[in-house]
Design a protein around this motif. Structure first.
Motif, PDB file in Angstrom:
ATOM      1  N   ALA A 153      68.888  25.926  42.327  1.00 21.85           N
ATOM      2  CA  ALA A 153      69.590  25.235  43.413  1.00 21.85           C
ATOM      3  C   ALA A 153      71.012  24.882  43.003  1.00 21.85           C
ATOM      4  O   ALA A 153      71.958  25.015  43.794  1.00 21.85           O
ATOM      5  N   CYS A 154      71.169  24.452  41.758  1.00 14.73           N
ATOM      6  CA  CYS A 154      72.488  24.088  41.250  1.00 14.73           C
ATOM      7  C   CYS A 154      73.412  25.301  41.217  1.00 14.73           C
ATOM      8  O   CYS A 154      74.568  25.230  41.657  1.00 14.73           O
ATOM      9  N   PRO A 199      78.192  22.252  31.530  1.00 14.83           N
ATOM     10  CA  PRO A 199      79.089  23.101  30.729  1.00 14.83           C
ATOM     11  C   PRO A 199      80.267  22.325  30.153  1.00 14.83           C
ATOM     12  O   PRO A 199      81.439  22.660  30.374  1.00 14.83           O
ATOM     13  N   VAL A 200      79.977  21.271  29.409  1.00 10.55           N
ATOM     14  CA  VAL A 200      81.048  20.457  28.837  1.00 10.55           C
ATOM     15  C   VAL A 200      81.615  21.094  27.578  1.00 10.55           C
ATOM     16  O   VAL A 200      82.722  20.746  27.154  1.00 10.55           O
ATOM     17  N   GLU A 221      85.534  20.069  34.987  1.00  8.48           N
ATOM     18  CA  GLU A 221      86.649  21.003  35.054  1.00  8.48           C
ATOM     19  C   GLU A 221      86.472  22.106  34.011  1.00  8.48           C
ATOM     20  O   GLU A 221      86.304  21.836  32.822  1.00  8.48           O
ATOM     21  N   ILE A 222      86.488  23.359  34.462  1.00  5.65           N
ATOM     22  CA  ILE A 222      86.350  24.520  33.582  1.00  5.65           C
ATOM     23  C   ILE A 222      87.700  25.235  33.549  1.00  5.65           C
ATOM     24  O   ILE A 222      88.076  25.918  34.508  1.00  5.65           O
ATOM     25  N   ALA A 223      88.424  25.055  32.458  1.00  7.31           N
ATOM     26  CA  ALA A 223      89.784  25.587  32.377  1.00  7.31           C
ATOM     27  C   ALA A 223      89.818  27.098  32.559  1.00  7.31           C
ATOM     28  O   ALA A 223      90.669  27.631  33.291  1.00  7.31           O
ATOM     29  N   ALA A 224      88.898  27.800  31.900  1.00  8.39           N
ATOM     30  CA  ALA A 224      88.893  29.268  31.986  1.00  8.39           C
ATOM     31  C   ALA A 224      88.588  29.754  33.390  1.00  8.39           C
ATOM     32  O   ALA A 224      88.987  30.859  33.774  1.00  8.39           O
ATOM     33  N   LEU A 225      87.877  28.930  34.160  1.00  4.42           N
ATOM     34  CA  LEU A 225      87.500  29.300  35.527  1.00  4.42           C
ATOM     35  C   LEU A 225      88.527  28.841  36.534  1.00  4.42           C
ATOM     36  O   LEU A 225      88.601  29.369  37.647  1.00  4.42           O
ATOM     37  N   GLY A 226      89.315  27.837  36.159  1.00  4.19           N
ATOM     38  CA  GLY A 226      90.283  27.270  37.090  1.00  4.19           C
ATOM     39  C   GLY A 226      89.613  26.544  38.244  1.00  4.19           C
ATOM     40  O   GLY A 226      90.140  26.514  39.357  1.00  4.19           O
ATOM     41  N   ALA A 227      88.458  25.963  37.979  1.00  5.34           N
ATOM     42  CA  ALA A 227      87.696  25.290  39.032  1.00  5.34           C
ATOM     43  C   ALA A 227      86.717  24.319  38.380  1.00  5.34           C
ATOM     44  O   ALA A 227      86.589  24.262  37.156  1.00  5.34           O
ATOM     45  N   ARG A 228      86.010  23.578  39.228  1.00  4.28           N
ATOM     46  CA  ARG A 228      85.009  22.633  38.750  1.00  4.28           C
ATOM     47  C   ARG A 228      83.597  23.172  38.991  1.00  4.28           C
ATOM     48  O   ARG A 228      83.350  23.825  39.995  1.00  4.28           O
ATOM     49  N   ILE A 229      82.726  22.880  38.044  1.00  5.98           N
ATOM     50  CA  ILE A 229      81.305  23.169  38.176  1.00  5.98           C
ATOM     51  C   ILE A 229      80.574  21.839  38.304  1.00  5.98           C
ATOM     52  O   ILE A 229      80.836  20.905  37.545  1.00  5.98           O
ATOM     53  N   HIS A 230      79.640  21.763  39.250  1.00  4.05           N
ATOM     54  CA  HIS A 230      78.940  20.518  39.537  1.00  4.05           C
ATOM     55  C   HIS A 230      77.491  20.634  39.050  1.00  4.05           C
ATOM     56  O   HIS A 230      76.668  21.278  39.696  1.00  4.05           O
ATOM     57  N   GLU A 269      77.009  10.940  39.421  1.00  5.51           N
ATOM     58  CA  GLU A 269      78.475  10.899  39.390  1.00  5.51           C
ATOM     59  C   GLU A 269      79.053  12.220  38.887  1.00  5.51           C
ATOM     60  O   GLU A 269      80.053  12.709  39.418  1.00  5.51           O
ATOM     61  N   TRP A 270      78.423  12.816  37.853  1.00  9.83           N
ATOM     62  CA  TRP A 270      78.878  14.119  37.366  1.00  9.83           C
ATOM     63  C   TRP A 270      78.727  15.178  38.451  1.00  9.83           C
ATOM     64  O   TRP A 270      79.579  16.057  38.605  1.00  9.83           O
ATOM     65  N   ARG A 271      77.639  15.089  39.203  1.00 10.82           N
ATOM     66  CA  ARG A 271      77.403  16.068  40.259  1.00 10.82           C
ATOM     67  C   ARG A 271      78.465  15.946  41.351  1.00 10.82           C
ATOM     68  O   ARG A 271      78.931  16.961  41.885  1.00 10.82           O
ATOM     69  N   LYS A 272      78.858  14.725  41.674  1.00 10.35           N
ATOM     70  CA  LYS A 272      79.900  14.529  42.685  1.00 10.35           C
ATOM     71  C   LYS A 272      81.266  14.976  42.163  1.00 10.35           C
ATOM     72  O   LYS A 272      82.000  15.691  42.856  1.00 10.35           O
ATOM     73  N   LYS A 273      81.589  14.547  40.960  1.00  5.56           N
ATOM     74  CA  LYS A 273      82.926  14.799  40.414  1.00  5.56           C
ATOM     75  C   LYS A 273      83.085  16.216  39.887  1.00  5.56           C
ATOM     76  O   LYS A 273      84.142  16.851  40.044  1.00  5.56           O
TER      77      LYS A 273
END
Length: 379
Positions: A237-238, A184-185, A167-176, A160-164
């Motif tokens: 791979a990730c 990176p929580v 959110e990385i605020a400093a990056l302005g994007a999501r890391i899966h 589920e974490w991999r799908k969702k």
């Protein structure tokens, strides 16, 4: 001949001797004693047997198995323990308790068919989650396998974490993140990299990239080229998937290397595991660095891989210092012995929930924790 990567687990059912392949991402050996359990099994009986090293292969309703696991966990967690005398004692007691907890809860087992279907009532579809971790759905030799329910739930959560994504605020994007790759929580170390002055925009090495989050952060900050390294196949791979998803493949190269890639760079970044202790499972390697091997390897090799005037960024929490696992003097000695000098340091306080959790057995150390970006240069 049985595949050594998939040892067999054995049990009896109505006088018949049965076996299946045993799966354990933590490298735990298959339990030697296995009994059958179902919806009639009480939490007290299950907890008593699991504490004695007897595994329970579940044959009842899947959701009831989840509830039973939760009931067993409550029995473990409410056991009163003597308050430790020091932070180091607290850490050692905490690790011992966590290991015992994992062993006990790992004794509730779930069967899997060859296609990763769970042959139990009200069981979820776990095929995709299992494929991401175990690989081909046919399984070894096309036979059924057995896994601990605790591990299986971890696979489902990781899926589920991999799908969702995170959110990385400093990056302005999501890391899966992938299963087994450090998620990176904790955003403070990313914030440090986001705000540190760049010594160059030409090239950077990201050592031990994990999910690729710091490589992505550097690329978003304008680095023309980033080489991100790791040794773990899942991490590689990730990182490649995250870099591709963010549209940064033209700037970031992900490659397998033990610490440094060939050549030199004006900026080299490393966020090693923060605690110098032995991991109890492969999944803990992102947190525990036995004898500070990765930290030492980074420091000892940094001078040989930095361009003249370049900087090495070491991102490190002082949590180990507050636990009594390493002193600040020892860290400074390692830096000096590597022919390095400290050019500057930026500190940040953690904001994760455990930092304010008074019930955490390591709260005294967590309340004092500071994460730092050490800017290092060659003497």
């Amino acid at each position: 001949m049985p595949d050594p990567a998939f040892p067999l687990i054995h049990w009896s059912d109505n006088g018949a001797e049965l076996s299946a392949h045993w799966r354990s991402e933590a490298g735990v050996a298959p339990p030697r004693r296995v009994v059958l359990a179902d919806d009639r099994t009480t939490a007290d009986a299950a907890y008593r047997q699991a504490s004695e090293g007897i595994a329970l292969l579940w044959r009842g309703d899947f959701q009831n198995a989840r509830q039973l696991l939760q009931a067993m966990a409550r029995r473990i967690d409410r056991k009163r323990r003597k308050p430790p005398a020091s932070p180091l004692d607290a850490f050692n007691a905490h690790r011992q308790a966590q290991a015992q907890r994992a062993r006990t809860l790992g004794m509730l087992l779930i069967p899997l068919d060859a296609g990763y279907a769970i042959p139990l009532r009200r069981a979820p579809d776990v095929k995709a989650a299992c494929q991401e971790v175990y690989g081909d759905a046919d399984g070894p030799d096309g036979v059924t396998s057995v896994v601990s329910l605790r591990e299986l739930l971890g696979l489902i959560g990781a899926h589920e974490w991999r799908k969702k994504g995170v959110e990385i605020a400093a990056l302005g994007a999501r890391i899966h993140p992938y299963y087994g790759v450090f998620s990176p929580v904790r955003g403070e170390y990313i914030e440090l990299v986001a705000r540190a002055p760049l010594p160059s925009s030409a090239l950077a090495f990201d050592i031990g990239t994990g999910t690729g989050v710091l490589a992505a952060m550097l690329a978003r900050r304008g680095l023309q080229r980033v080489i991100a390294t790791d040794t773990d196949p899942r991490a590689l791979a990730c990182a490649r998937e995250n870099i591709g998803r963010l549209g940064l493949a033209g700037q970031v190269e992900v490659c397998e290397a033990d610490l440094f890639p060939p050549g030199r760079a004006p900026l080299i970044v490393c966020n090693p595991p923060w605690l110098p202790a032995r991991p109890s499972s492969p999944i803990e390697r992102a947190v525990y660095d036995p004898d500070s091997r990765m930290l030492s390897g980074f420091l000892d090799g940094l001078a040989a891989h930095l361009e003249p005037g370049g900087e090495g960024w070491l991102i490190l929490s002082d949590f180990a210092e507050h636990l009594g696992l390493r002193t600040r003097e020892a860290l400074q000695t390692m830096i000096d012995a590597a022919g390095l000098k400290v050019l500057g340091r930026d500190d940040i306080r953690p904001v994760h929930p455990k930092a304010a959790d008074l019930s955490d057995p390591l709260h005294r150390a967590r309340a004092l924790e500071v994460t730092s970006l050490w800017r290092l240069g060659v003497k």
